[in-house]
Write a protein that holds these residues in place. Structure first.
Motif, mmCIF file in Angstrom:
data_model
loop_
_atom_site.group_PDB
_atom_site.id
_atom_site.type_symbol
_atom_site.label_atom_id
_atom_site.label_comp_id
_atom_site.label_asym_id
_atom_site.label_seq_id
_atom_site.Cartn_x
_atom_site.Cartn_y
_atom_site.Cartn_z
ATOM 1 N N ARG A 1 -10.214 -8.783 -0.350
ATOM 2 C CA ARG A 1 -10.453 -7.341 -0.431
ATOM 3 C C ARG A 1 -11.259 -7.029 -1.679
ATOM 4 O O ARG A 1 -10.968 -7.555 -2.755
ATOM 5 C CB ARG A 1 -9.118 -6.589 -0.503
ATOM 6 N N SER B 1 -3.589 0.953 4.419
ATOM 7 C CA SER B 1 -3.657 -0.421 4.914
ATOM 8 C C SER B 1 -2.654 -0.597 6.034
ATOM 9 O O SER B 1 -1.494 -0.205 5.900
ATOM 10 C CB SER B 1 -3.316 -1.411 3.797
ATOM 11 N N THR C 1 -0.044 4.395 0.432
ATOM 12 C CA THR C 1 -0.539 5.548 1.187
ATOM 13 C C THR C 1 -0.514 5.349 2.692
ATOM 14 O O THR C 1 -0.734 6.309 3.435
ATOM 15 C CB THR C 1 -1.997 5.844 0.809
ATOM 16 N N GLY D 1 -6.098 -0.180 -5.648
ATOM 17 C CA GLY D 1 -6.406 -1.589 -5.846
ATOM 18 C C GLY D 1 -5.223 -2.529 -5.720
ATOM 19 O O GLY D 1 -5.374 -3.749 -5.863
ATOM 20 N N LEU D 2 -4.035 -1.991 -5.442
ATOM 21 C CA LEU D 2 -2.850 -2.846 -5.399
ATOM 22 C C LEU D 2 -2.931 -3.889 -4.283
ATOM 23 O O LEU D 2 -2.479 -5.028 -4.443
ATOM 24 C CB LEU D 2 -1.609 -1.962 -5.234
ATOM 25 N N ILE E 1 -6.420 5.711 -1.680
ATOM 26 C CA ILE E 1 -6.635 6.350 -2.978
ATOM 27 C C ILE E 1 -7.346 5.412 -3.951
ATOM 28 O O ILE E 1 -7.584 5.765 -5.090
ATOM 29 C CB ILE E 1 -5.300 6.822 -3.614
ATOM 30 N N CYS F 1 0.833 -1.212 0.000
ATOM 31 C CA CYS F 1 0.000 0.000 0.000
ATOM 32 C C CYS F 1 0.868 1.262 0.000
ATOM 33 O O CYS F 1 1.705 1.445 0.878
ATOM 34 C CB CYS F 1 -0.917 -0.001 1.217
HETATM 35 S S1 SF4 Z 1 -6.465 0.546 -2.580
HETATM 36 FE FE1 SF4 Z 1 -5.327 -0.634 -1.083
HETATM 37 S S2 SF4 Z 1 -3.158 -0.313 -1.618
HETATM 38 FE FE2 SF4 Z 1 -4.336 1.323 -2.642
HETATM 39 S S3 SF4 Z 1 -4.311 3.022 -1.176
HETATM 40 FE FE3 SF4 Z 1 -6.194 1.864 -0.772
HETATM 41 S S4 SF4 Z 1 -5.623 0.427 0.871
HETATM 42 FE FE4 SF4 Z 1 -3.704 1.201 -0.028
#
Ligand code: SF4
Ligand code: SF4
Ligand code: SF4
Lengths: 246, 289
Positions: A131, A100, A97, A120-121, A117, A95
Motif C-alpha cells: 500500500r 479498507s 474508517t 496510513g495505519l 482519512i 482501518c
Molecule cells: S489510510 Fe488506510 S487505515 Fe487509514 S483510513 Fe485510509 S484505508 Fe483506512
C-alpha cells in the motif's frame, strides 16, 4: 465494516512465476497506466521530471541474487511485488474508517477512497509494502486486482483480466480463482509448488509465487574430455607405448 | 518507522494529559477553585493538544469523524471513542472542582478508568502491528501506561509515589530497549522468507525496483539518525525518569515544573527512538532495515 469476512465465495488472485519473469517492468507500466485513469484518484507523481522523482505504484519489480547453498553460480531472480489479497488481511482490520475492506464475493481487498482519512495505519500493518499513500490526494492506494477490468463487459473478453497479467510478454503472471481447484492458478500452484510470502506473518496470502525451476549444473569437466583418451594407433601408438615404458 | 513529529507530539502530550486526568478525577490530587482551573486546564490542554497534533498527519482530516465507525475491529477507532468519552465525561467533574459542586465518586472512577483506557488504546495501535516486531510485544502497552502513570503522578504532586513510579518507568524503558533489540530476530522474517527463495540459498538485492524514493522508503524504512541511538537511550532514561524521580522527592512547585520540563524532554527522546528504532519487515524486500 473492517471486520474480515470469515469466508469468501471466490478467492481471486495471481500466481506469479519467478521462473519466467524476465524483469522487464512491463506489468509495472501497464498497472500504472490502467490505474491512472481507472479506479479512484489517479496515481500521482511528484517532481516527475526533476532531480528527485517519486510516485505511487501498485506493483513493483525487485531483482534479487540468490547464492545456492550447494555452491555454483548465483542466480538472478526477478520478483514482482503487489498486493497478495490476504485472507487474514491485517491492513483491513486496523482501518478506523471502514475504508479498507475485503469483498465477500471474491476476496479482493479494496480501499473506498471517499471514506479514507489517510492515516496510513493500513500501510504500516501490511508486511509486504503493498500500500502506498497518494501524496496529492492523501488517500491510500493499492492493487485493486483490476476490479474495473475483470468484470467489465465493455471490454473484449480477452481483456477481462488484470492489466499486469494481460501485458506480461512472458506470461509470468496468471489470474484466477484459488477456491476452484480446477482453475489454471490452482493447478499451476499445485504442480509447481507455489508458496506464500512471509508465512510467519500469519496473513494467509491469496497470491502464490511459483519457484524458479532448478538450473542446469555448470559443466565442470574439460570441454576437451572426449579427445583426451583417444587410443593412438600405428606408429604413434608404438611411440606412445615405448615412451610410456621408459 | 518514520518518527513523524505530529505522532510523537500526540503520543507524548496526550499520554501525559490523560495520565494526569486520571489522578485529578480519582481525587488523588485535590484541587479547588482557581487551582482546579489551572490543573484541569493543563490536563485538557495536553490531551486535546496531542489529539489535534495527531490529526495533522492525516491526508484527509476533514473526514476524521469516520474514524469513529470501526470500533469493533480497529484500535484507532476505539481510541477515538475512549478519548472523546473521557473528555466529555470529565468535563462536569472539572467544572465541579472549579466552581464547587460535587459529582458521585463512581462518576469520577469511570472517568479515571476511561482516561487510562484511552492511553491503552493508543498503545495497542502500535502493539497490534505484527509487521513491526519491536512494537509487537506486551511491553509496549506497559511502556505507554508507565509513561502516563508516572508523568501523571509527577504532575499530580504525588511525591514519593511519583518517585516510585518514575523509577519503575526507568526499568520499563530499559527492558523495552533490551527486549526490543531481539524482537526482529524472534519474528523470524528474513529476506529468504520474504522472497520465498530461501530454499535455493541466501538472498541479496541485485537491483532495487526503483531508483528514486517512494512512500515505503520514507515511511517504513527510516534508517536515518540511528547512529546516536545508544546515547539517546541513556538520555531518555535519565531525563524521562531518573532526574524527575529525584526532583519529585524534593517537591515544591518550581522543582515540579523543572521536573516536568526534563521529563518531557526525555519522553520526546524516548518516543523518537520508539519510532526510529522500529524496523518494519517490508525493509527486507529492499535489503534494508
Ligand atoms: S489510510 Fe488506510 S487505515 Fe487509514 S483510513 Fe485510509 S484505508 Fe483506512
Ligand atoms: S498484501 Fe498487504 S495490502 Fe494486500 S491484503 Fe495483504 S496485508 Fe493487505
Ligand atoms: S492486478 Fe491491476 S492493480 Fe493489481 S498489480 Fe496488476 S495491474 Fe496493478
Amino acid at each position: 465494516m473492517t471486520c474480515l469476512p470469515g469466508h469468501t465465495e471466490k478467492k481471486l488472485g495471481l500466481a506469479i512465476d519467478l521462473d519466467t519473469c524476465v524483469g522487464c517492468h512491463a506489468c509495472v507500466t501497464a498497472c500504472k497506466g490502467w490505474n491512472d485513469q481507472g479506479y479512484g484518484v489517479p496515481l500521482s507523481d511528484q517532481d516527475a521530471y526533476g532531480a528527485d522523482p517519486s510516485g505511487v505504484f501498485l506493483n513493483r519489480v525487485h531483482g534479487y541474487q540468490v547464492q545456492p547453498d550447494t555452491g555454483g553460480a548465483a542466480q538472478t531472480i526477478n520478483f514482482p511485488r503487489s498486493c497478495l489479497h490476504c485472507e487474514d488481511a491485517p491492513c483491513v482490520t486496523v482501518c478506523p474508517t471502514g475504508a479498507s475492506y475485503k469483498r465477500v464475493e471474491d476476496g479482493i481487498v479494496l480501499v473506498n477512497e471517499d471514506a479514507c482519512i489517510g492515516c496510513g495505519l493500513c500501510a504500516w500493518a501490511c508486511p509486504y509494502g503493498a500500500r502506498e499513500m497518494d501524496a496529492d490526494a492523501g488517500v491510500m492506494k493499492k492493487c485493486t486486482l483490476c476490479v474495473d477490468r475483470i468484470y467489465n463487459e465493455n471490454l473484449p473478453e480477452e481483456d477481462r483480466e488484470p492489466a499486469c497479467v494481460r501485458t506480461c510478454p512472458t506470461g509470468a503472471r496468471h489470474f484466477g480463482d484459488f477456491n476452484d481447484p480446477t482453475s489454471k492458478v490452482s493447478k499451476l500452484t499445485a504442480a509447481r509448488g507455489g508458496f506464500d510470502l512471509m508465512p510467519e506473518m500469519g496473513t494467509k496470502p491469496t497470491n502464490k509465487y511459483l519457484p524458479p525451476r532448478p538450473k542446469d549444473q555448470r559443466q565442470e569437466a574439460s570441454l576437451l574430455a572426449p579427445l583426451l583418451d583417444i587410443e593412438a594407433k600405428g606408429f604413434a601408438g608404438w611411440l606412445d607405448r615405448i615412451l610410456g615404458k621408459i | 518507522m518514520h518518527p513523524a513529529p505530529s505522532v510523537i507530539l500526540f503520543t507524548v502530550l496526550s499520554g501525559l494529559g490523560f495520565g494526569f486526568m486520571a489522578y485529578l478525577s480519582l481525587g488523588l490530587l485535590l484541587v479547588q477553585g482557581g487551582w482546579a482551573f489551572v490543573a484541569w486546564g493543563l490536563a485538557y490542554a495536553l490531551a486535546v493538544g496531542g489529539l489535534l497534533a495527531s490529526t495533522t498527519h492525516l491526508g484527509n482530516p476533514q473526514r476524521a469523524l469516520r474514524a469513529f465507525t470501526q470500533w469493533r475491529s480497529s484500535w484507532l477507532s476505539r481510541e477515538a471513542w475512549a478519548a472523546v468519552a473521557t473528555l466529555l465525561l470529565l468535563a462536569p467533574v472539572a467544572l465541579g472542582d472549579w466552581v464547587g459542586f460535587g459529582l458521585p465518586y463512581f462518576w469520577r472512577l469511570i472517568g479515571g478508568a476511561l482516561a487510562l483506557a484511552t492511553v491503552f488504546c493508543t498503545s495497542m495501535i502500535y502493539t497490534q502491528i505484527k509487521a513491526v516486531p519491536r512494537w509487537h510485544h506486551w511491553l509496549t502497552p506497559v511502556l505507554f501506561m508507565g509513561f502516563a502513570l508516572a508523568g501523571g503522578a509527577l504532575l499530580g504532586l504525588q511525591g514519593g509515589f511519583a518517585t516510585l513510579l518514575l523509577v519503575i518507568l526507568a526499568g520499563i524503558l530499559a527492558a523495552a530497549f533490551a527486549v526490543g533489540d531481539k524482537q526482529f530476530a524472534r519474528a523470524g522474517a528474513s529476506m529468504e522468507s520474504a522472497t520465498g527463495l530461501g530454499a535455493i540459498g541466501s538472498v541479496s538485492v541485485f537491483e532495487q525496483p526503483h531508483t528514486g524514493e517512494n512512500y515505503l522508503l520514507r515511511e517504513m524504512i527510516f534508517t536515518v539518525g540511528r547512529k546516536h541511538a545508544a546515547k539517546l537511550r541513556v538520555i531518555a532514561v535519565i531525563c524521562a525518569a531518573l532526574i524527575p524521580a529525584a526532583l519529585a522527592l524534593m517537591g515544591g512547585l518550581t522543582l515540579t515544573l523543572l521536573a516536568l520540563i526534563v521529563h518531557l524532554a526525555g519522553a520526546f527522546a524516548a518516543r523518537w527512538l520508539f519510532f526510529a528504532e522500529a524496523e518494519h519487515v517490508v525493509g527486507l524486500y529492499y535489503g534494508k532495515r
